[in-house]
Structures are given as structure tokens and as C-alpha cells.
Design an enzyme around this catalytic site. Structure first.
Site, mmCIF file in Angstrom:
data_model
loop_
_atom_site.group_PDB
_atom_site.id
_atom_site.type_symbol
_atom_site.label_atom_id
_atom_site.label_comp_id
_atom_site.label_asym_id
_atom_site.label_seq_id
_atom_site.Cartn_x
_atom_site.Cartn_y
_atom_site.Cartn_z
ATOM 1 N N GLY A 1 -3.066 8.847 16.266
ATOM 2 C CA GLY A 1 -2.543 10.130 15.395
ATOM 3 C C GLY A 1 -1.069 9.894 15.045
ATOM 4 N N THR A 2 0.147 9.092 16.162
ATOM 5 C CA THR A 2 1.071 9.223 15.970
ATOM 6 C C THR A 2 1.375 7.881 15.406
ATOM 7 O OG1 THR A 2 1.647 10.382 18.031
ATOM 8 C CG2 THR A 2 3.380 8.749 17.460
ATOM 9 N N ASP A 3 1.584 8.147 14.136
ATOM 10 C CA ASP A 3 3.125 6.930 13.799
ATOM 11 C C ASP A 3 3.851 6.786 13.074
ATOM 12 O OD1 ASP A 3 2.074 9.153 11.565
ATOM 13 O OD2 ASP A 3 0.723 7.501 10.814
ATOM 14 N N GLN B 1 -10.942 10.318 10.105
ATOM 15 C CA GLN B 1 -10.178 9.489 11.007
ATOM 16 C C GLN B 1 -11.114 9.415 12.793
ATOM 17 O OE1 GLN B 1 -9.932 5.817 11.963
ATOM 18 N NE2 GLN B 1 -8.881 6.235 10.262
ATOM 19 N N LYS C 1 0.556 -1.287 -0.117
ATOM 20 C CA LYS C 1 -0.033 -0.316 0.008
ATOM 21 C C LYS C 1 1.017 0.911 0.044
ATOM 22 C CE LYS C 1 -1.782 1.997 3.503
ATOM 23 N NZ LYS C 1 -3.351 2.364 4.373
ATOM 24 N N ARG D 1 -9.860 0.324 7.883
ATOM 25 C CA ARG D 1 -9.367 -0.494 9.605
ATOM 26 C C ARG D 1 -9.020 0.203 9.537
ATOM 27 N NH1 ARG D 1 -4.185 1.301 9.002
ATOM 28 N NH2 ARG D 1 -3.011 0.885 7.830
ATOM 29 N N LYS E 1 6.119 12.379 15.893
ATOM 30 C CA LYS E 1 4.855 12.756 16.291
ATOM 31 C C LYS E 1 4.978 12.315 17.496
ATOM 32 C CE LYS E 1 2.232 12.407 11.625
ATOM 33 N NZ LYS E 1 1.260 11.713 10.997
#
Length: 329
Positions: A226-228, A142, A69, A114, A232
């Protein structure tokens, strides 16, 4: 061999939130049963004013399928300058035996659904049984997906919301009340919103602590979305000190998730992470021991979630005769 092409509207016509929830459960089971090969995902930042493109790849031995993806996000000029969405997602599904491309599909709804499903599954397993008040810090797309999924698994009495942009919060209130029939109260401060939460959902692009430990009441379940990536942050690392911590992938979360910050500050160690969510889905560990503990689900999103959801869509599209076929070879 034919390859199937599915556009955004075709994916939307196939995928429901209930389907996404079941696909994500299957993904977590496969991951914790060690059927998954999933390398670290790659984030490719681009020069301003562009955003970044992330690449997530994975293989599922259960289905013998693999996917890649690409997620182009935060392209702020797209809507006004190019008449394109700010985020563009694409999923390519492959046959694991031959490497042939089975399907190319729009990934917008896959990513949104997902991720919402992941948070909802964690709340089903980790929140108090009587949890009914939800707080949403952040009111973008989201946040909507989180509530859409959560409402399938838990009875929500009310949502308290805060956003740095009041217009976004008001639109969120209008949309959620119309679609889900759940009353939304816009709070004047983050603290006022957080203090009311049985389930706290954070979906911002935070660059620092926006939720303080002192605001969290006993028994709260936190869904940290939110933190990815590195840099962040949404939560005060002190929240982790006495919490039950569950990650989607420990390796990803200690590197790119909210869990990176309390580890970096020495507040917790890797050994303090209680479980990966798949262990809870499989029933190997309980999600909560008592009604007073604070629980945290840190989700960075995994390729296996995209893969299981995309594979479901592909199989349904074949059954329903949807999409366009073409041949590479």
C-alpha cells in the site's frame, strides 16, 4: 507506421495472471541485469476532491522498447457523478529505436495484475515452503489481485481478512470463495488477523502504522503493497529491525516505500536492506535462510513491470489480430 489501440476488454481478453507473473519475472531480471533505464516516477496531486495522477516511464534494453504509464487514482466522485471508474490507467508503448508509438492501451489490468504478480513472486521466493495461511489487511481490488496471483504459485489453505469497512470485507469473502475456492475468515480486529499469518499482505491507503511489530509471529513473510509515496504507511517500523528486507527498487523504496519509515527513524540504514527482488529471481541470493526469520518485500511498483507486461500484450494482440490500428503520420 500504424499504431495499435487496445481497450480494456481487449487487454483483458489477452492477459492472464500466469502471463503477468512471467512478464514481471522478466522485468525483475532485466532490472537487476542493469538493462533498464527508469527515472523516478512523478506523482501529481490534484485539488480535492480529485486524487492524484502518477507517471511511470522506463526503457528496457533487452526488448528495445519503452513505455509511459499514467495512473489517475482516488477520484472518489467519478463512479457516482461522472459514471467513470475511480482509477484510470493508460499505457503508451514506444519503439526504442525510432521513438514511434507502437501501442496505446488501457492500463487497468496491467496495473492490477503486475502488482499482484509482484507480491506472489516474493512469496514464492521468500515465504516458508510450508506457508499456507494468508492474512489480508485491506480487501479492495488489489487484495484480490494479490490472492489471485499467489494462488497460482502457492497452495493457500485459508485467508484471514480485516478491513476498516465491514461491507468491503464481506464482499471480499464472497468473491474470493467463489472465484478461488479458498475459505475466508473475517477477523474482528487487525491483531487477530495478523497473528494468524504465514504470509501477511497489506494493501491499504494507510497514513500511519496499522500493523504492530508485536503481532508478527516468527517465520512470517510480509508483502507491503500500500505504501507508494511519501506520507503513506502501513507497518510499524520496528518490524524492520530484525527482518530480512527486500525491495523492488531500493532507490524507490527508501524514498516512497514502506522502507522510508524505519530509515527515517534510524531503526535501519540502507546497508540493512538485503537485496532487490531481481537478485532473488536471478538466483544470486537466497530469499530466506531459516524458517524463523521475518521477511519483508516492500514494493512500490516499477515502470519496467508495466513495460514488460504491455509489450507481452502488444505482441499477443498482433498475433491474434486484436485491436484497432491508426496512423499518426
Amino acid at each position: 507506421m500504424n499504431t495499435l489501440l487496445l481497450n480494456k476488454e481487449e487487454v483483458f481478453s489477452i492477459l492472464t495472471m500466469d502471463d503477468a507473473i512471467e512478464a514481471v519475472r522478466a522485468a525483475y531480471r532485466s532490472f537487476s541485469q542493469h538493462k533498464v533505464i527508469q527515472p523516478p516516477y512523478m506523482a501529481l496531486p490534484l485539488p480535492a476532491p480529485r486524487g492524484e495522477i502518477d507517471f511511470k516511464a522506463g526503457y528496457d534494453g533487452g526488448s528495445d522498447r519503452l513505455s509511459i504509464k499514467s495512473s489517475a487514482g482516488a477520484f472518489a466522485e467519478n463512479p457516482t457523478k461522472y459514471n467513470l471508474p475511480a482509477g484510470i490507467n493508460l499505457v503508451t508503448l514506444y519503439d526504442g529505436l525510432t521513438g514511434a508509438i507502437l501501442c496505446i492501451m488501457d492500463g487497468t489490468y496491467i496495473t492490477g495484475y503486475r502488482t499482484g504478480a509482484a507480491g506472489a513472486i516474493s512469496s514464492e521466493l521468500m515465504a516458508r515452503k510450508d506457508a499456507k495461511i494468508v492474512t489480508s489487511i485491506g480487501t479492495g481490488n488489489q487484495a484480490r489481485m494479490q490472492l489471485k496471483a499467489l494462488s497460482r504459485l502457492k497452495k493457500i489453505e485459508a485467508v484471514h481478512a480485516w478491513d476498516a469497512f465491514p461491507a468491503s470485507a464481506e464482499k471480499f469473502k464472497t468473491d474470493i470463495e467463489a472465484e478461488l475456492g479458498i475459505p475466508v475468515i473475517i477477523e474482528p480486529t487487525k491483531q487477530a488477523a495478523v497473528e494468524k499469518a504465514d504470509i501477511l499482505i497489506t494493501t491499504t491507503r494507510g497514513k500511519g502504522s496499522i500493523v504492530e511489530a508485536a503481532w508478527i509471529k516468527p517465520g512470517t513473510h510480509i508483502v507491503a503493497v500500500g505504501t507508494d509515496c511519501k506520507g503513506k504507511q502501513e507497518l510499524d517500523p520496528e518490524i524492520f529491525r530484525h527482518a530480512r528486507i527486500v525491495n523492488d527498487s531500493i532507490e524507490q523504496c527508501i524514498d516512497k516505500g514502506e522502507t522510508q519509515h524505519p530509515i527515517a527513524q534510524g531503526i535501519i540504514t540502507r546497508n540493512d536492506i538485503y537485496a532487490e527482488i531481481g537478485e532473488l529471481v536471478l538466483g544470486q541470493k537466497p530469499g530466506r535462510v531459516n524458517d524463523n526469520e521475518i521477511t519483508i518485500f516492500d514494493t512500490t511498483g516499477m515502470a519496467i513491470q508495466d513495460l514488460c507486461t504491455a509489450n507481452f500484450i502488444y505482441e499477443k494482440a498482433l498475433e491474434q489480430g486484436k485491436g484497432t490500428t491508426f496512423s499518426f503520420f
